[in-house]
Design an enzyme around this catalytic site. Structure first.
Site, PDB file in Angstrom:
ATOM      1  N   ASN A 265      49.778  40.369  74.189  1.00 56.28           N
ATOM      2  CA  ASN A 265      51.020  40.472  74.953  1.00 56.28           C
ATOM      3  C   ASN A 265      51.573  41.891  74.879  1.00 56.28           C
ATOM      4  OD1 ASN A 265      51.471  39.618  72.254  1.00 56.28           O
ATOM      5  ND2 ASN A 265      53.415  38.652  72.751  1.00 56.28           N
TER       6      ASN A 265
ATOM      7  N   GLU B 236      55.094  43.709  75.766  1.00 58.20           N
ATOM      8  CA  GLU B 236      56.488  43.495  76.164  1.00 58.20           C
ATOM      9  C   GLU B 236      57.087  44.759  76.771  1.00 58.20           C
ATOM     10  OE1 GLU B 236      58.334  41.725  72.679  1.00 58.20           O
ATOM     11  OE2 GLU B 236      57.325  39.816  73.107  1.00 58.20           O
TER      12      GLU B 236
ATOM     13  N   CYS C 171      51.844  38.298  79.181  1.00 59.97           N
ATOM     14  CA  CYS C 171      51.265  37.455  78.137  1.00 59.97           C
ATOM     15  C   CYS C 171      49.844  37.906  77.799  1.00 59.97           C
ATOM     16  CB  CYS C 171      51.218  36.007  78.593  1.00 59.97           C
ATOM     17  SG  CYS C 171      52.813  35.180  78.589  1.00 59.97           S
TER      18      CYS C 171
ATOM     19  N   GLU D 197      47.185  36.069  77.576  1.00 64.03           N
ATOM     20  CA  GLU D 197      46.201  35.426  78.456  1.00 64.03           C
ATOM     21  C   GLU D 197      46.049  36.221  79.757  1.00 64.03           C
ATOM     22  OE1 GLU D 197      48.799  34.109  76.947  1.00 64.03           O
ATOM     23  OE2 GLU D 197      48.502  32.018  76.409  1.00 64.03           O
TER      24      GLU D 197
ATOM     25  N   CYS E 263      51.809  29.401  78.006  1.00 67.40           N
ATOM     26  CA  CYS E 263      53.001  29.055  78.790  1.00 67.40           C
ATOM     27  C   CYS E 263      52.554  28.479  80.139  1.00 67.40           C
ATOM     28  CB  CYS E 263      53.890  30.282  78.969  1.00 67.40           C
ATOM     29  SG  CYS E 263      53.236  31.496  80.135  1.00 67.40           S
TER      30      CYS E 263
ATOM     31  N   CYS F 246      50.749  30.859  82.406  1.00 65.95           N
ATOM     32  CA  CYS F 246      49.388  31.195  81.942  1.00 65.95           C
ATOM     33  C   CYS F 246      48.428  30.026  82.127  1.00 65.95           C
ATOM     34  CB  CYS F 246      49.409  31.692  80.502  1.00 65.95           C
ATOM     35  SG  CYS F 246      50.007  33.389  80.430  1.00 65.95           S
TER      36      CYS F 246
HETATM   37  N1  THU Z   1      53.347  34.807  74.927  1.00 63.69           N
HETATM   38  C1  THU Z   1      52.027  35.000  75.205  1.00 63.69           C
HETATM   39  O1  THU Z   1      51.521  36.132  75.159  1.00 63.69           O
HETATM   40  N2  THU Z   1      51.274  33.922  75.512  1.00 63.69           N
HETATM   41  C2  THU Z   1      51.741  32.647  75.539  1.00 63.69           C
HETATM   42  O2  THU Z   1      50.986  31.738  75.871  1.00 63.69           O
HETATM   43  C3  THU Z   1      53.111  32.345  75.148  1.00 63.69           C
HETATM   44  C4  THU Z   1      53.999  33.511  74.967  1.00 63.69           C
HETATM   45  C5  THU Z   1      54.161  35.971  74.544  1.00 63.69           C
HETATM   46  C6  THU Z   1      55.187  36.392  75.570  1.00 63.69           C
HETATM   47  C7  THU Z   1      56.174  37.153  74.707  1.00 63.69           C
HETATM   48  O3  THU Z   1      55.705  38.496  74.547  1.00 63.69           O
HETATM   49  C8  THU Z   1      56.078  36.464  73.342  1.00 63.69           C
HETATM   50  O4  THU Z   1      54.881  35.700  73.368  1.00 63.69           O
HETATM   51  C9  THU Z   1      57.258  35.556  73.040  1.00 63.69           C
HETATM   52  O5  THU Z   1      57.480  34.660  74.092  1.00 63.69           O
END
Ligand code: THU
Length: 133
Positions: A43, A45, A54, A56, A87, A90
Site C-alpha cells: 500500500n 498512502e 492498496c 492488491e 477491501c 480490491c
Molecule cells: N489496505 C490494503 O492495502 N489492502 C487491503 O485489502 C485493505 C486495506 C490498506 C489501505 C490503507 O493504506 C491501509 O491498508 C489502512 O486501511
C-alpha cells in the site's frame, strides 16, 4: 520451498516497503500468475487520503504491466489479530483477473491462515455479463 511459501515470503518482504505514514498499517500482496511468475505490491498512502492505493492494486498493476491477465494465487499479508480480507474495491479488482481456480490466501506475520475462491469473498461480483443486459 513450495511455490506458495515463496509467494508468502515475497508478500511479507514487499509489505516491509509499504508507505504508510498515516494509518501505520502495512499490507503486502503477491500474485502468482498462471505462467508461474510473481508480482508484488504494497500500500502507498498519500496526504490526500483517497489518493492512497492498496497493496492488491499495486500487485495487479505490476502483473498487467508485464503483459499477464490471470491470477492463479494471491497472498495478502498484514499484521492484524483479525485476519484482513481485501477491501471491497480490491475484491472487484482481483475478480477482473480471476477464474474459478483463482485462490485468495489471507495471511498474518506467521503465515497463510485462510484460503478462499474469489467467489466466496465476492459472491455477487459485477461482471461483464451485466454490461450486455
Ligand atoms: N489496505 C490494503 O492495502 N489492502 C487491503 O485489502 C485493505 C486495506 C490498506 C489501505 C490503507 O493504506 C491501509 O491498508 C489502512 O486501511
Amino acid at each position: 520451498m513450495s511455490a506458495l511459501s515463496e509467494l508468502y515470503k515475497q508478500a511479507l518482504a514487499v509489505r516491509d516497503r509499504a508507505y504508510v505514514p498515516y494509518s501505520k498499517f502495512a499490507v503486502g500482496a503477491a500474485i502468482m500468475s498462471t505462467s508461474q511468475k510473481i508480482y508484488t505490491g504494497c500500500n502507498v498512502e498519500n496526504v490526500s487520503y483517497p489518493c492512497g492505493t492498496c497493496a492488491e492494486a499495486g500487485a495487479i498493476a505490476a502483473m498487467i504491466a508485464a503483459g499477464e491477465r490471470l491470477i492463479q494465487d494471491i497472498v495478502v499479508v498484514a499484521d492484524s489479530s483479525n485476519l484482513i480480507s481485501p477491501c471491497g474495491a480490491c475484491l472487484q479488482r482481483i475478480f477482473e483477473f480471476s477464474d474459478k481456480n483463482t485462490k485468495v490466501h489471507l495471511a498474518d506475520l506467521e503465515g497463510i491462515k485462510k484460503t478462499y475462491a474469489i467467489a466466496q469473498l465476492l459472491p455477487a461480483a459485477f461482471d461483464e455479463e451485466e454490461l450486455r443486459r
